[in-house]
Each structure stands twice: as structure tokens, then as C-alpha cells.
Design an enzyme around this catalytic site. Structure first.
Site, PDB file in Angstrom:
ATOM      1  N   GLU A 226       0.896  -1.168   0.000  1.00  0.00           N
ATOM      2  CA  GLU A 226       0.000   0.000   0.000  1.00  0.00           C
ATOM      3  C   GLU A 226       0.923   1.203   0.000  1.00  0.00           C
ATOM      4  O   GLU A 226       1.514   1.553   1.023  1.00  0.00           O
ATOM      5  CB  GLU A 226      -0.929  -0.027   1.216  1.00  0.00           C
ATOM      6  CG  GLU A 226      -2.110   0.922   1.097  1.00  0.00           C
ATOM      7  CD  GLU A 226      -1.824   2.271   1.739  1.00  0.00           C
ATOM      8  OE1 GLU A 226      -1.442   3.199   0.981  1.00  0.00           O
ATOM      9  OE2 GLU A 226      -1.985   2.392   2.958  1.00  0.00           O
ATOM     10  N   CYS A 260      -1.875   8.919   3.310  1.00  0.00           N
ATOM     11  CA  CYS A 260      -1.706   8.529   1.910  1.00  0.00           C
ATOM     12  C   CYS A 260      -2.973   8.748   1.103  1.00  0.00           C
ATOM     13  O   CYS A 260      -2.917   9.043  -0.095  1.00  0.00           O
ATOM     14  CB  CYS A 260      -1.270   7.076   1.826  1.00  0.00           C
ATOM     15  SG  CYS A 260      -2.384   5.911   2.640  1.00  0.00           S
TER      16      CYS A 260
END
Length: 456
Positions: A226, A260
Site C-alpha cells: 500500500e 496517503c
């Protein structure tokens, strides 16, 4: 003995030290995880019971963990409390998740086939600094539920809080099922390359993700990555600007923008840019910058000097090229830490690094557009594909635009709404694999076909 030093990013005070794990100790931990794997993987009911006990224990210890998380990472107490809450939710979700261990294969004369889902073995969880508790638990909860054992390696700068959480949970689990190692790149590389590690789950930058892929490739170890994101928010002509600006400001500056999946730029119709900037700036200016332990603080510092310098460099470059700061740009406090006020910037386009790169800080650029098709094409041509959002009062029209975007998560009239019941992850340079939902547990299982030939 080498030690990692944890610094409060608001005050720059040292708050503690963590011994670095030797490579011999790391090897011992991985071998212990491998040794206890058969027993742990054999009893699914026990795993579910103990994972719920872990959720309960984390909730009960929240009052102790929150101040440490604030002091070591920098976020506000409210944000830290939310991080503990959703971490406990992840553990509960993993404890309650249900999936078939096996399913029958297609019928054929003279044989019986079963398609089985089995755990992998010892798993490495490599965790970043921005949401250290949540991203640790988001990896270990599904991995443990699936029957794997886990060795955690946190970012050096958040070793204290991750160690506290891992040790808390490890006390509830059988010995060796959950362990932690500490150190820099050499410790991380040795863990990833260890021949007994059967999977690596990493959250962090795309640059480091590429390196981990190369390291894991030496032993053909599967990875879940990720990685970075540069999430666009596309505002349509019919958007409710007051609602959109307020929602995006709240999401963009959560954890000082160090998320993020935060919205990192907005594309706004040229005729509505003034209106949007005025509304957004009002919400940004209302945030109070300071120490996260101060109840009056609504946005803390950036986590490190390096991160502050990187974000400031992008801002300074944009201004030098003609960008306009609508609000912010200063420090917002007399504290000595790594502070930057919530900052709104306009008069930029996709050629600016502030727009094209993942700034990972409290600076939000607004790009004016005249062609929606051009915006969609531009967004989809860029390297990241973690999240995106579309904003408009015509829900059907906004959804149609959302379905044209290449991203792991696309929201309509909201952003960074991550839910434990739903899978989360990226595409393109934002990585692959999923965490959350039943798909997240599936990422920690492998398929085995048991094919039995009947001889009588």
C-alpha cells in the site's frame, strides 16, 4: 547497544529510546514464529476468541496509549483516539470474519477435488510512521485471523508506541505468534529477505515499496504493497461549494495532511475557483496549530524535519513559479517543532511539483479547469492510483465521472472514508493487494487443491 531515539515533533524533546534488534535476535524471532505456526493455524475458534480479547484490551488501554501516540507521532489527541478506536474495530472485524476453508472442485468421475484456503506461515508487517497503531493492526489482525504468525517492523521514529501496542497484544496471544523487531534499513532488509518469511505486507512510499519488491523477489516471497497516493478531488459545476470545501478541508488537513489517502489537490471549474477558495480558506484558517496534547489544538506538526523541509520546498517552488497563497504559509505557533499552517494555494497546474507529487503535508493546491474530460484524462495518466473523489449535487452524474477514474477507492461527495468492512488498496504506483474487508483476510491465505483419486 544501539538505540532508536524518539523525538516529540511538537516540542523537539526526547521522549524515549528503543534498543535496536540484532540480526541474530531477528533470526530467532522469525524462527520462533515459524515454529509456533502449525499450532496457531490449527485452531480457528481460538484465534477468533483471542483477537476479540485483543480488541478489548486495546480499547481498555486507550487512555495510556493516546498520549504516547501524540507525543511520538505528533497528531492531536482526538486523532489519536480515533486511531485507537478504528484499530480495535479492525481486530473485532477480523475476529468475526467468516470464510470457507474449502470448497468442492468441479465434479469428475473417479476423483474428488477440494479447493482449500490455507494460511501462509510467518508474515512480516513493515509499518510507516503516519498512522503507526492503525497500520500495524490493519496488518496483524487479518494475518492472525487467517492463521499466520506475524513479525512487526515499525518505522524507527515510532518505535515506542508500536512496541507498546504489540507487546500488549502479544501478552494475550500464544508465545511467538506476534513479535516485534526494531531498527533501520538493515533490519528491514534482513526481515524481508529471511527465507522463513512467507509474505511481506508493507505500507509506505512508492520508492521504498519498489525496493521491498526487489528484496522479496530473492526468495519469491509474495508482497502486499500500500504505497503513495496523490488523490485528486474533482469538483463538478453543480457542486455544493460550501459543503465540498468544508469536507475537503477537514480531510486534507487531518493528521497535518500526512495521510496517503488524503485529498491532495482539487480540480475546480474556472468559474467557481474564487468561491471555492474563499470557503476552503475559511475552514483552513479556523484550524489551531499546536501541540497535540493541548485541547485547543486541531492540527499538530509534521512528523519530522525532513518532511517539513520537503513540503516547504514544494510550496516555495510553486510560489516562485507564480502560485498564490490564499491562506497559511507560516508556522502558526511559537513552539519549536516541525510546524506549517494549513495552506491553500491557487494559480497552479499539473506542471507544478506541488500538484504532480505527493506532498504529504498541510498544503492544498487548487487547479482551475475548463474541460472535465481533460481533467479525467490527466488524472488517469498520472502514476498514482490510490484514491479519488468526485463532488456534485447530481449524484448520478458524479457517479458516472467516478466510474471513469482509475483508483483503488473512488468516493462521491466524500473522501478518505476508509471502513474496516471494505477492501482498501491501490493500483498503478500506489501498489497492489488489499487490506480490510474479507478480501484483506484473503490476502493472507493461499490456495491449495487437494485432488484424491478413487482406487475402489
Amino acid at each position: 547497544m544501539d538505540e532508536l531515539v524518539s523525538i516529540n515533533p511538537a516540542t523537539l524533546d526526547e521522549i524515549g529510546r528503543t534498543p535496536v534488534t540484532s540480526l541474530h535476535e531477528l533470526d530467532t524471532a522469525v524462527r520462533r514464529a515459524n515454529d509456533v505456526f502449525p499450532g496457531w493455524s490449527a485452531d480457528r475458534a481460538l484465534r477468533q476468541k483471542l483477537l476479540q480479547a485483543c480488541a478489548d484490551a486495546l480499547t481498555l488501554r486507550a487512555a495510556d496509549i493516546v498520549p504516547l501516540l501524540v507525543r511520538e507521532q505528533g497528531k492531536t489527541a482526538a486523532e489519536a483516539g480515533g486511531e485507537i478506536w478504528i484499530s480495535a474495530e479492525h481486530l473485532t472485524h477480523a475476529a468475526e470474519a467468516d470464510w470457507p476453508d474449502e470448497e468442492p472442485g468441479p465434479d469428475a468421475a473417479g476423483r474428488t477435488a477440494r479447493v482449500q484456503k490455507i494460511p501462509l506461515g510467518a508474515v512480516a508487517a513493515v509499518v510507516p510512521w503516519n498512522f503507526p497503531v492503525f497500520l500495524t493492526v490493519a496488518k496483524i489482525a487479518p494475518a492472525l485471523a487467517a492463521g499466520n504468525t506475524v513479525v512487526v517492523k515499525p518505522a524507527e521514529s515510532v518505535s515506542l508506541v508500536v512496541d507498546t501496542v504489540v507487546q500488549l497484544l502479544a501478552e494475550i496471544l500464544p508465545e511467538g505468534v506476534l513479535q516485534i523487531v526494531h531498527g533501520g534499513p538493515d533490519v528491514g532488509r534482513t526481515l524481508v529477505e529471511h527465507p522463513l518469511i512467507r509474505k511481506v505486507s508493507f505500507t509506505g512510499s512508492t520508492q521504498v515499496g519498489r525496493l521491498i519488491m526487489k528484496q522479496a523477489a530473492e526468495s519469491i516471497t509474495p508482497v502486499t504493497l500500500e504505497l503513495g497516493g496523490n488523490d485528486p478531488a474533482i469538483v463538478l459545476d453543480d457542486a455544493d461549494i460550501a459543503y465540498t470545501a468544508q469536507s475537503l478541508a477537514r480531510s486534507a488537513f487531518f493528521n497535518a495532511g500526512q495521510m496517503c489517502v488524503a485529498p491532495k489537490r482539487a480540480y475546480v471549474p474556472a468559474g467557481r475557483v474564487d468561491e471555492f477558495c474563499q470557503a476552503f480558506a475559511a475552514h483552513a484558517a479556523a484550524l489551531s496549530v499546536g501541540d497535540g496534547l493541548d485541547p485547543a489544538t486541531t492540527m499538530g506538526p509534521l512528523h519530522s524535519k525532513a518532511q517539513l523541509e520537503f513540503v516547504h520546498g514544494l510550496l516555495d517552488d510553486a510560489v516562485a513559479r507564480g502560485a498564490t497563497i490564499v491562506t497559511g504559509g507560516g508556522r502558526g505557533t511559537d513552539l519549536p517543532g516541525y510546524f506549517l499552517e494549513p495552506t491553500l494555494v491557487r494559480d497552479v497546474d499539473d506542471t507544478f511539483d506541488l500538484v504532480a507529487l505527493e506532498q504529504f503535508g498541510p498544503v492544498f493546491p487548487v487547479v482551475a479547469y475548463t474541460s472535465l474530460d481533460d481533467v479525467v484524462a490527466t488524472v488517469d495518466s498520472q502514476e498514482f492510483g490510490l484514491g479519488a473523489s468526485v463532488w456534485g449535487t447530481d449524484e448520478a452524474a458524479a457517479t458516472e465521472v467516478a466510474e471513469r477514474l482509475a483508483a483503488g477507492s473512488v468516493w462521491v461527495n466524500q473522501h478518505n472514508a476508509v471502513e474496516v468492512e471494505l477492501p482498501f488498496g491501490g493500483i498503478k504506483s500506489s501498489g497492489f493487494g488489499r487490506e480490510g474487508g474479507i478480501e484483506g483476510i484473503g490476502d493472507y491465505l493461499q490456495t491449495r487443491v487437494l485432488n484424491i483419486k478413487h482406487t475402489s
